[in-house]
Design a protein around this motif. Sequence first.
Motif: not given
Length: 122
Positions: A45-68
């Motif tokens: 994902y790409s972000s410009d100051g938002g939030t991220a909520v990740i839940s579950g099992v064995r996820n691999i998540i990449t967040i480009n940019g800034y998250i507060s």
Amino acid sequence: MNNMKKAAALGILLFGMHFASAQAGSGSQRAGTITVDGVGQTKTYSSDGGTAVISGVRNIITINGYISRLEVSGSGNTVYTDKISRISVEGTDNKIFYSTSPNKNGKPAISSTGVGNSVRKK
């Protein structure tokens, strides 16, 4: 006896359907919020100051940019971020990697509950 076999087969079928749908999971990005829920997902994902909520099992998540703010819960999740201010992690064996933080000390504020969770600068 025949009814017991049918009931067992139905139970196995329903369990399999539930397990398959749980693996599919979901992910979305709306109004500055990234939400990922499920099992075994690999997403970017790409972000410009938002939030991220990740839940579950064995996820691999990449967040480009800034998250507060990043909230991770579950087990065995791996999250890569560029720039982040606050991290909250719950569960077991979750790994969060960040590049930088806008905070004065260069580190995000971290709240961690659980066993084997780690937050590291990459």
